[in-house]
Design an enzyme around this catalytic site. Sequence first.
Site, PDB file in Angstrom:
ATOM      1  N   LYS A  13     -10.435  -4.610   0.366  1.00 53.70           N
ATOM      2  CA  LYS A  13     -11.329  -5.611  -0.224  1.00 53.70           C
ATOM      3  C   LYS A  13     -11.575  -6.761   0.761  1.00 53.70           C
ATOM      4  CE  LYS A  13      -8.665  -6.550  -3.807  1.00 53.70           C
ATOM      5  NZ  LYS A  13      -7.510  -5.680  -3.501  1.00 53.70           N
ATOM      6  N   ARG A  88      -8.241 -10.392 -12.063  1.00 53.15           N
ATOM      7  CA  ARG A  88      -7.192  -9.386 -11.963  1.00 53.15           C
ATOM      8  C   ARG A  88      -6.580  -9.049 -13.319  1.00 53.15           C
ATOM      9  NH1 ARG A  88      -5.486 -10.360  -6.235  1.00 53.15           N
ATOM     10  NH2 ARG A  88      -3.675  -9.141  -5.690  1.00 53.15           N
ATOM     11  N   ARG A 127      -0.806  -3.294   8.241  1.00 55.68           N
ATOM     12  CA  ARG A 127      -1.314  -4.674   8.237  1.00 55.68           C
ATOM     13  C   ARG A 127      -0.216  -5.630   8.708  1.00 55.68           C
ATOM     14  NH1 ARG A 127      -4.322  -6.668   2.952  1.00 55.68           N
ATOM     15  NH2 ARG A 127      -2.311  -6.927   1.969  1.00 55.68           N
ATOM     16  N   ARG A 139       2.694 -11.484   6.002  1.00 55.05           N
ATOM     17  CA  ARG A 139       2.810 -11.806   4.575  1.00 55.05           C
ATOM     18  C   ARG A 139       4.144 -11.319   4.024  1.00 55.05           C
ATOM     19  NH1 ARG A 139      -2.643 -10.149   1.470  1.00 55.05           N
ATOM     20  NH2 ARG A 139      -1.111 -10.081  -0.211  1.00 55.05           N
ATOM     21  N   ARG A 150       3.442  -4.715  -6.633  1.00 59.61           N
ATOM     22  CA  ARG A 150       2.035  -5.145  -6.650  1.00 59.61           C
ATOM     23  C   ARG A 150       1.148  -4.017  -7.198  1.00 59.61           C
ATOM     24  NH1 ARG A 150       1.309  -6.704  -0.676  1.00 59.61           N
ATOM     25  NH2 ARG A 150      -0.835  -7.202  -1.232  1.00 59.61           N
TER      26      ARG A 150
HETATM   27  P1  AMP Z   1      -3.784 -10.743  -2.582  1.00 62.54           P
HETATM   28  O1  AMP Z   1      -3.919 -11.464  -1.286  1.00 62.54           O
HETATM   29  O2  AMP Z   1      -5.104 -10.611  -3.290  1.00 62.54           O
HETATM   30  O3  AMP Z   1      -3.084  -9.414  -2.435  1.00 62.54           O
HETATM   31  O4  AMP Z   1      -2.882 -11.636  -3.519  1.00 62.54           O
HETATM   32  C1  AMP Z   1      -1.536 -11.941  -3.173  1.00 62.54           C
HETATM   33  C2  AMP Z   1      -0.778 -12.426  -4.389  1.00 62.54           C
HETATM   34  O5  AMP Z   1      -1.393 -13.622  -4.895  1.00 62.54           O
HETATM   35  C3  AMP Z   1      -0.768 -11.476  -5.566  1.00 62.54           C
HETATM   36  O6  AMP Z   1       0.248 -10.484  -5.467  1.00 62.54           O
HETATM   37  C4  AMP Z   1      -0.517 -12.441  -6.723  1.00 62.54           C
HETATM   38  O7  AMP Z   1       0.832 -12.874  -6.773  1.00 62.54           O
HETATM   39  C5  AMP Z   1      -1.358 -13.635  -6.317  1.00 62.54           C
HETATM   40  N1  AMP Z   1      -2.740 -13.533  -6.816  1.00 62.54           N
HETATM   41  C6  AMP Z   1      -3.879 -13.398  -6.064  1.00 62.54           C
HETATM   42  N2  AMP Z   1      -4.966 -13.337  -6.846  1.00 62.54           N
HETATM   43  C7  AMP Z   1      -4.512 -13.431  -8.121  1.00 62.54           C
HETATM   44  C8  AMP Z   1      -5.149 -13.394  -9.397  1.00 62.54           C
HETATM   45  N3  AMP Z   1      -6.488 -13.256  -9.516  1.00 62.54           N
HETATM   46  N4  AMP Z   1      -4.362 -13.504 -10.504  1.00 62.54           N
HETATM   47  C9  AMP Z   1      -3.031 -13.657 -10.408  1.00 62.54           C
HETATM   48  N5  AMP Z   1      -2.360 -13.666  -9.249  1.00 62.54           N
HETATM   49  C10 AMP Z   1      -3.089 -13.552  -8.109  1.00 62.54           C
END
Ligand code: AMP
Length: 194
Positions: A13, A88, A127, A139, A150
Amino acid sequence: MRLILLGPPGAGKGTQAQRLVEKYAIPQLSTGDMLRAAVKAETEVGLRAKSVMDAGELVSDAIVNAIVSERIDEADCADGFILDGYPRTLAQADAVAEMLAGKNISLDAVIELVVDDKALVGRIVKRAEDAKAAGQPVRKDDTPEVFDERLREYYKKTGPLIGYYYAKGMLKNVDGMDTIDGVSEQIEELLASL
Ligand code: AMP
């Protein structure tokens, strides 16, 4: 152009959002990036979100809804934006619908990147390796153990959004196992046909 990119962690994404940023000159709104910035800056939101993110769980709907609503009001979002990693949960999907209606704007499409789960953990490991090799911070949640959580969170809470947007006639999907260029081409074709 106002888009939502949907797909599990590691589906690509962020990579595709970057390409769309260049092509359409609209910002990528990644809630993950915004939350990581808040954690780094040790804001109140960041302090609350950190342990949840480190465990691979989802931050509360209230927090992310507020962050996105404020961000969409910024001037650079006037001509559109790409939501990456948001919504999400079904509650977030309802919130974004209400939020956009309140701002008198509407979404053009929800694009699902369809991927093979078995390939995802390999992508996440890569990554992390690439970030390390480039001297960038790795990360904390890009480990196979946290990734499992996740992915579980994705299927439990985000998976239902596919049916939600399908039922609204907004869902489009692309083969996320194609090459990066191939996925970009699929997205371009799809957007051209809107
Ligand atoms: P990402 O970079 O999109 O993989 O997000 C990393 C982490 O941020 C996720 O595993 C969640 O803990 C938190 N996070 C990101 N976007 C959301 C969302 N829309 N709702 C809840 N938690 C989020």
